[in-house]
Write an enzyme that holds these catalytic residues in place. Structure first.
Site, PDB file in Angstrom:
ATOM      1  N   PHE A 266     -19.728   3.827  27.394  1.00 39.03           N
ATOM      2  CA  PHE A 266     -20.197   4.125  28.745  1.00 39.03           C
ATOM      3  C   PHE A 266     -19.249   5.120  29.420  1.00 39.03           C
ATOM      4  CE2 PHE A 266     -20.149   3.096  33.359  1.00 39.03           C
ATOM      5  CZ  PHE A 266     -21.408   3.589  33.646  1.00 39.03           C
TER       6      PHE A 266
ATOM      7  N   LYS B 248      -8.048   4.840  29.261  1.00 42.30           N
ATOM      8  CA  LYS B 248      -7.803   3.709  30.158  1.00 42.30           C
ATOM      9  C   LYS B 248      -6.644   2.836  29.677  1.00 42.30           C
ATOM     10  CE  LYS B 248     -10.491   0.447  32.862  1.00 42.30           C
ATOM     11  NZ  LYS B 248     -11.837  -0.062  33.165  1.00 42.30           N
TER      12      LYS B 248
ATOM     13  N   MET C 164     -27.145  39.565  46.884  1.00 40.60           N
ATOM     14  CA  MET C 164     -26.698  40.479  45.839  1.00 40.60           C
ATOM     15  C   MET C 164     -27.747  40.584  44.735  1.00 40.60           C
ATOM     16  SD  MET C 164     -24.489  42.667  45.065  1.00 40.60           S
ATOM     17  CE  MET C 164     -22.788  42.571  45.613  1.00 40.60           C
TER      18      MET C 164
END
Lengths: 572, 168
Positions: free
Chosen positions: A117, A167, A476
């Site tokens: 995940f 982590k 532009m």
């Protein structure tokens, strides 16, 4: 493994490292993989975390901060989408050589590669757009990686560095030791130029009849503006600047030719065409500068000073390369200059071109023009403000009409041309620069690309002057459609879909104004300039047909400039 | 024109990818690439055969040098050097052809490294041009499978320089 320091968690080590790097601000957004860092951040008081509203915004904020201060900008985002949202900002920083360090959360090392995940291979994704990157796979590598990241980002030719933090690396502990020095055997930037090359350059410059200094962003990055100013003034050398080089030399000086290239001034491009010695200082011969390469400064002896050897001979083959820090090289050059070139004739010629084709736009028709707004901003701020532009017509007009007096005053996305740059970048600039006003100038198109950062501006009540140049068109692109694409205004008309920008500003709690009357411009700008404790938004509704001239069509020689609207006149 | 470039690179996660990404991102050619250990534990040597005009090769070398993990980049093309490549070539054989194949292998100083009832595998080592010649001669026998290692190269005297670097 004992390293001899106190035992700290990865999150604690992270902040200890930032403290030693004297980081003042982190631009970021929390998420699952960085929770532990944010837990620790709760008790940190030596730096401020700025909450963006989209991670792309955070990267531009870091860029704005870095460009305005010369310090390293720091970004902290979570894994997966948090990381991938930084990609545009990282690429922008890579193209414009902006020193930023982007910390990305990552899934635990045990899950890497499992499609976990919020997992994204951000190291792989960012490999071609970073100066370097680190995936911390052992907590003992955390502090050395951070040290190296800051070192690599800020030295040599600056650039973005990504540090990916799984982590479990943030959560586990080790003894903390911050290395005093960095030694990377494959990375030794060369700061001093080759002495003989410098002597040779000095001789060529001194005996030149038609010299031009072509100055890029490298001069600003190496803090060489003082040296450049002394050098140019002492030897009477005219200076033209790239988009990123604006501010390196005072725009009001007689010796300043303004910007060169696609939307450069006629006299700057003519000077390039006719010069006999061209000295490129911290510039990279970008295609928007050179136009058709074979005809760029065709008669010139070309000297190229750059800290990055790959910049030399990449686009244009030069006669005399000098690899080194521009500041260093200019200082050395001044020591060995054998004399002063005779440039009176040459300067007269340049002044003549300036008289032939000055920058001008139609006045007196009562309609509001972008050029007028920018001229006014330049006049009211005396060229002292920090101008953060977006991308497109207004960006080129700002380059043409704003007379920058200081370096680090023109923050703009040059290489990548990232619409949506201005609003978030102005936030970083506003945190970095307290003693000068900060203007964010966007078109109505680019403004909507990172419009969410208006909320960040209000959240911190930053005194940014938010200017929207609204011509209800992607101006532009519209200009190119009119000139080169059979006037098929395909998907550039925003007039029916544009929101009410004043109401959007008000909904966020920002004082917002709108006008299409040239007579209001002065008052509104002055009002904004006086407001120093909160943001002000001003929408200028300008004419939509206006086009940026002069213009060198893409791939043409810079001697083939379009000078006027509708009746494109080729001047040689 | 083909050029042989040798690179000493940190033997570290991602350093090979950075080199490969740079080549593809800049649009440079790679004819062959090989990587392996060196006498120094944490340094690998990569040999890349590429092609391009002088300006392109100049850029290839500079861009390689610019990468943080590359330690030393040398364009060996104009230097006195040793180049080798190894090829494993599997061919089918019939009665009678096995002798011919073996003869050809001998001429190229190859070895038979595997054989079964249907096919024979040769190992041929040498400069890339020699491998090409062997492949040409063997082609009519119907090459079933081939694996080439890519070129590895050393400049003559390079080993001495590397040892010096180790001391430093």
């Amino acid at each position: 493994m004992g390293q001899g320091g106190p035992k700290l968690s990865g999150a604690e080590i992270f902040f200890e490292c930032l403290k030693r790097e004297k980081v003042e601000y982190i631009f970021g957004y929390p998420g699952g993989s960085t929770l532990k860092i944010y837990e620790k951040l709760y008790d940190i008081d030596f730096l401020q975390h700025i909450l963006c509203r989209h991670e792309q915004g955070a990267t531009h904020m870091a860029e704005g901060y870095a460009k305005a201060t010369g310090k390293v900008g720091v970004v902290l985002v979570t894994s997966g989408p948090g990381a991938t949202n930084t990609v545009t900002g990282i690429t922008d920083a890579y193209m414009d050589s902006v020193p930023i360090v982007v910390f990305t959360g990552q899934v635990p090392t045990s899950l890497i590669g499992n499609d976990a995940f919020q997992e994204a291979d951000i190291i792989g994704i960012t490999r071609p757009i970073t100066k370097h990157s680190f995936l911390v796979r052992n907590v003992n590598e955390l502090a050395p990686s951070i040290k190296k990241a800051f070192y690599i980002a800020s030295t040599g030719r600056p650039g973005p560095v990504v540090v990916d933090l799984p982590k479990d690396m943030i959560n586990s502990s080790t003894e903390f030791v911050y290395p005093d020095t960095v030694d990377i055997r494959g990375y030794k930037p060369k700061y001093t130029g080759h002495q003989n090359q410098i002597k040779k350059a000095a001789q060529h410059i001194a005996s030149a009849k038609r010299p031009v200094l072509y100055v890029g962003g490298g001069v600003i990055m190496s803090n060489a503006t003082q040296e450049l100013r002394s050098f140019a003034i002492e030897y009477g050398l005219p200076v033209t600047m790239t988009l990123q080089g604006l501010g390196a030399f005072p725009g009001t000086s007689e010796l300043s030719l303004g910007m060169l290239g696609m939307h450069g001034t006629y006299w700057a491009n003519q000077a390039i065409n006719n010069c006999d010695v061209l000295v490129a200082l911290g510039a990279r011969f970008d295609d928007r500068v050179t136009g058709k390469i074979d005809t760029f400064a065709p008669d010139a002896y070309k000297i190229h000073v750059d800290i990055d050897p790959t910049a030399i001979d990449k686009n244009v083959l030069v006669d005399l390369p000098i690899v080194g820090d521009v500041k260093n090289v200019i200082t050395e050059l001044r020591k060995v200059m054998p004399g002063k070139p005779q440039v009176e004739e040459w300067m007269k010629k340049i002044q003549g071109w300036k008289k032939d084709c000055p920058l001008e736009y139609e006045k007196g028709d009562g309609k509001l023009k972008t050029e007028y707004v920018l001229e006014k901003i330049s006049e009211i701020t005396k060229g002292e403000a920090v101008i953060v532009t977006d991308v497109g017509q207004h960006q080129m007009w700002a380059a043409q009409y704003y007379k920058y007096m200081h370096p680090r005053s023109n923050l703009t996305s040059g290489g990548l041309g990232t619409m949506g740059f201005s609003l978030p970048a102005s936030i970083g600039a506003s945190f970095g620069v307290k003693d000068r006003p900060v203007f964010s100038i966007s078109g109505d198109g680019g403004f909507q690309m990172n419009i969410q950062e208006l909320i960040t501006i209000k959240a911190y009540n930053l005194p940014i002057k938010i200017i929207i140049i609204n011509n209800s068109f992607l101006g532009m692109v519209r200009q190119w459609q009119e000139l080169f694409h059979a006037e098929k205004y395909s998907f550039t008309n925003l007039s029916k879909s544009n929101p009410d920008f004043v109401k959007i500003g008000q909904a966020i709690g920002i004082e917002s104004y709108c006008t299409e009357n040239p007579d209001d411009v002065d008052d509104l700008l002055k009002k904004a300039l006086k407001t120093n404790d909160r943001p002000t938004l001003i929408e200028f509704k300008v004419v939509k047909e206006d086009m940026v001239f002069p213009m060198v069509p893409s791939g043409s020689s810079i001697s083939d400039m379009l000078l006027k609207r509708l009746n494109p006149q080729r001047m040689v | 024109m083909k050029r042989t470039i040798t690179i000493l690179v940190e033997n570290r996660f991602g350093s090979f990818d950075r080199i490969a990404t740079m080549f593809s991102g800049k649009g440079f050619n790679i004819h062959s690439i090989s990587i392996g250990e060196t006498e120094i534990q944490d340094i690998s040597r990569m040999t890349i055969v590429t092609s391009g005009n002088d300006q392109i090769i100049d850029q290839v070398v500079k861009q390689l040098n610019r990468l943080i993990d590359t330690i030393k980049v040398t364009d060996l093309s104009d230097m006195d050097r040793t180049e080798r490549e190894l090829a494993l070539i599997t061919l089918p054989y019939q009665k009678g052809s096995i002798e011919e194949i073996k003869n050809i292998s001998d001429i190229f100083r190859g070895f038979v490294v595997d054989i079964n009832n249907k096919s024979i595998t040769l190992e041929i080592t040498g400069p890339p041009a020699k491998i090409n010649a062997a492949v040409n001669v063997l082609m009519p026998y119907g090459i079933k499978e081939m694996a080439r290692s890519g070129t590895v190269a050393l400049s003559r005297g390079e080993q001495l320089k590397t040892r010096k670097m180790k001391v430093a």
